[in-house]
Design an enzyme around this catalytic site. Sequence first.
Site, PDB file in Angstrom:
ATOM      1  N   TYR A 121      14.620 -16.710   6.985  1.00 46.91           N
ATOM      2  CA  TYR A 121      14.215 -15.299   7.115  1.00 46.91           C
ATOM      3  C   TYR A 121      14.502 -14.538   5.827  1.00 46.91           C
ATOM      4  CZ  TYR A 121      13.287 -10.707   8.928  1.00 46.91           C
ATOM      5  OH  TYR A 121      12.743  -9.476   9.105  1.00 46.91           O
TER       6      TYR A 121
ATOM      7  N   PHE B  46     -18.088  -0.408   6.250  1.00 48.02           N
ATOM      8  CA  PHE B  46     -18.935  -1.563   5.947  1.00 48.02           C
ATOM      9  C   PHE B  46     -18.481  -2.832   6.652  1.00 48.02           C
ATOM     10  CE2 PHE B  46     -15.911  -3.486   3.007  1.00 48.02           C
ATOM     11  CZ  PHE B  46     -15.130  -2.393   2.670  1.00 48.02           C
TER      12      PHE B  46
ATOM     13  N   PHE C 139     -12.143   1.486  -5.613  1.00 43.87           N
ATOM     14  CA  PHE C 139     -12.314   0.298  -4.783  1.00 43.87           C
ATOM     15  C   PHE C 139     -12.036   0.725  -3.348  1.00 43.87           C
ATOM     16  CE2 PHE C 139     -11.161  -3.566  -2.539  1.00 43.87           C
ATOM     17  CZ  PHE C 139     -12.368  -4.221  -2.683  1.00 43.87           C
ATOM     18  N   THR C 140     -12.748   0.105  -2.414  1.00 43.61           N
ATOM     19  CA  THR C 140     -12.725   0.543  -1.010  1.00 43.61           C
ATOM     20  C   THR C 140     -11.309   0.690  -0.446  1.00 43.61           C
ATOM     21  OG1 THR C 140     -13.031  -1.777  -0.412  1.00 43.61           O
ATOM     22  CG2 THR C 140     -15.011  -0.408  -0.497  1.00 43.61           C
TER      23      THR C 140
ATOM     24  N   ARG D 194     -22.663  -3.755  -1.674  1.00 44.60           N
ATOM     25  CA  ARG D 194     -21.744  -2.887  -2.405  1.00 44.60           C
ATOM     26  C   ARG D 194     -22.560  -1.664  -2.829  1.00 44.60           C
ATOM     27  NH1 ARG D 194     -16.348  -4.680  -1.674  1.00 44.60           N
ATOM     28  NH2 ARG D 194     -17.184  -3.656   0.154  1.00 44.60           N
TER      29      ARG D 194
ATOM     30  N   ASP E 283      -4.342  -2.434 -11.045  1.00 42.08           N
ATOM     31  CA  ASP E 283      -4.776  -3.341  -9.986  1.00 42.08           C
ATOM     32  C   ASP E 283      -5.058  -4.661 -10.684  1.00 42.08           C
ATOM     33  OD1 ASP E 283      -6.205  -4.893  -8.204  1.00 42.08           O
ATOM     34  OD2 ASP E 283      -7.235  -3.187  -7.289  1.00 42.08           O
TER      35      ASP E 283
HETATM   36  N1  F0G Z   1      -8.189  -4.523  -5.277  1.00 40.91           N
HETATM   37  C1  F0G Z   1      -9.327  -5.150  -5.590  1.00 40.91           C
HETATM   38  C2  F0G Z   1      -9.940  -4.961  -6.942  1.00 40.91           C
HETATM   39  C3  F0G Z   1      -9.950  -5.970  -4.640  1.00 40.91           C
HETATM   40  O1  F0G Z   1     -11.078  -6.586  -4.955  1.00 40.91           O
HETATM   41  C4  F0G Z   1      -9.351  -6.123  -3.366  1.00 40.91           C
HETATM   42  C5  F0G Z   1      -9.989  -6.915  -2.331  1.00 40.91           C
HETATM   43  C6  F0G Z   1      -8.167  -5.438  -3.091  1.00 40.91           C
HETATM   44  C7  F0G Z   1      -7.614  -4.648  -4.089  1.00 40.91           C
HETATM   45  C8  F0G Z   1      -7.498  -5.520  -1.751  1.00 40.91           C
HETATM   46  O2  F0G Z   1      -6.912  -6.767  -1.598  1.00 40.91           O
HETATM   47  O3  F0G Z   1      -8.200  -7.845   0.262  1.00 40.91           O
HETATM   48  O4  F0G Z   1      -5.995  -8.739  -0.499  1.00 40.91           O
HETATM   49  O5  F0G Z   1      -6.124  -6.635   0.764  1.00 40.91           O
HETATM   50  N2  F0G Z   1     -11.155  -7.329  -2.403  1.00 40.91           N
HETATM   51  C9  F0G Z   1     -11.850  -8.188  -1.464  1.00 40.91           C
HETATM   52  C10 F0G Z   1     -13.255  -8.409  -1.970  1.00 40.91           C
HETATM   53  C11 F0G Z   1     -11.802  -7.725  -0.062  1.00 40.91           C
HETATM   54  O6  F0G Z   1     -14.029  -9.042  -1.248  1.00 40.91           O
HETATM   55  O7  F0G Z   1     -13.568  -7.981  -3.074  1.00 40.91           O
HETATM   56  P1  F0G Z   1      -6.810  -7.518  -0.175  1.00 40.91           P
END
Ligand code: F0G
Length: 470
Positions: free
Chosen positions: A84, A461, A136-137, A394, A227
């Site tokens: 743990y 999406f 980014f989303t 996208r 990032d």
């Molecule tokens: N930052 C970037 C640039 C990403 O592309 C992603 C995820 C994340 C953060 C979030 O990371 O999915 O591990 O929680 N991108 C995936 C994609 C979902 O399909 O581009 P995560």
Amino acid sequence: MNSQTRERKRDASKKSWAEPWKVKVVEPTRWTSREYRQERIEEAGYNTFLLKSEDVYIDLLTDSGTTAMSDYQWAGLMLGDEAYAGSRNFYHLEANVQKYYGYKYVVPTHQGRGAEHLVSQIYIKPGDFIPGNMYFTTTRVHQELAGGAFVDVIIDEAHDPQSEHPFKGNIDLEKLEDLIKKVGSENIPYVSLAATVNMAGGQPVSMKNVREVHEMCDRYGIALLLDATRAIENAYFIQQREDGYRDKKVAEILLEFCSHTQGSWMSAKKDSLVNIGGWLALNDPGKFDEARNLVVVYEGLHTYGGLAGRDMEAMARGIEESVDDDHIRARIGQVEYLGNKLLDWGVPLVVPIGGHAVFLDAPRFYPHIPQDQFPAQTLAAEIYIEAGVRTMERGILSAGRDPKTGDHRYPKLELVRVTIPRRVYTQAHMDVTAEAIEEVYWNRDRAKGLRLVYEPQYLRFFQARLERMD
Ligand code: F0G
């Protein structure tokens, strides 16, 4: 051998290359009929996220968590220390993040958005502004949930699919400084820099740009956070395109790049060649203390962060493999192979070709479909129907709604991402994919747009449902 063949043989630039690995285990795939796929996509509400994986022939939805791990990583799984607290695999992971990315303190998280959640909660107060190089989303939604507002300060070229700028991920220093002067540096907790920029088409940030942004942030007392999800792909583009980096190793470039930032969040499911995992790394001991405290609320103890010991081991080992120059050259080489084939056939794409995916330019496929009838979503559905190849929208659907007005956000880019998993598919799969996309392009006049019939509140999406317009 005739003289033409000899000529070709002597031209080093035309020499074939091959991946620096061979296949040890295979996973069968299944071909289906067009009628079957038409039924499946209707059932899935024209949303490729809602298809079942077994109904997909070639899965180019994402490069996230879809990697084939190496024998070295699989062997590491057997060395999982599932204690743990204080698992030895955590210390291996921590040491490798410190060694290859150069940060002082590391908090593991179950994946990238776990780290985005922590960093947003720690840094942002309600009313803050977070400038960044295109949204980014998941990153933006966490910034908004913490009470902040994301402000796009990427260079204009990033929004132009046909601009050949070699570093379309760069921050526009003037836009950044204007924002700082307008809202005040005390209301900007950090600059959110992504390398590469996913939504712009996998486009890189130059070393010069990160250096200059760093200087500006220092001048105003603002943190610069990265990032780092695809920072190794970014480092490869610097090596290939920026003066003075041609003879440097990707690993050296990565370290130099990260040295301009005070911390990173990471989705290790991309660059680091694993199926699950992430981390947050910081240099500031106070912020690290807050992160280490918060992670126990949302993810798990600070030495496992929602992961099994074996997952941390695979990630630690994946980091070592991910910075290898031969690996990254082959990885991006495969994306370029697909992109160049499509470009040769006149299919409209975002140029330059990105690091993790080829991005199709939906408005140039379907000029007759207005943006609020989801041209990119339509294109992704058509590619699936054509050949069982799964891709991702996208564009307007991914961009979501403005939280204040409730209207769609209308992004300038309306793209389909044809995303290449690492070490999974062969060049033959790329050929089949290219031919399917070309066929859809030839039949482009017949396509009809879509309308929304169900829309969730967050990151719509992923779960939205649509139907074909009459
Ligand atoms: N930052 C970037 C640039 C990403 O592309 C992603 C995820 C994340 C953060 C979030 O990371 O999915 O591990 O929680 N991108 C995936 C994609 C979902 O399909 O581009 P995560």
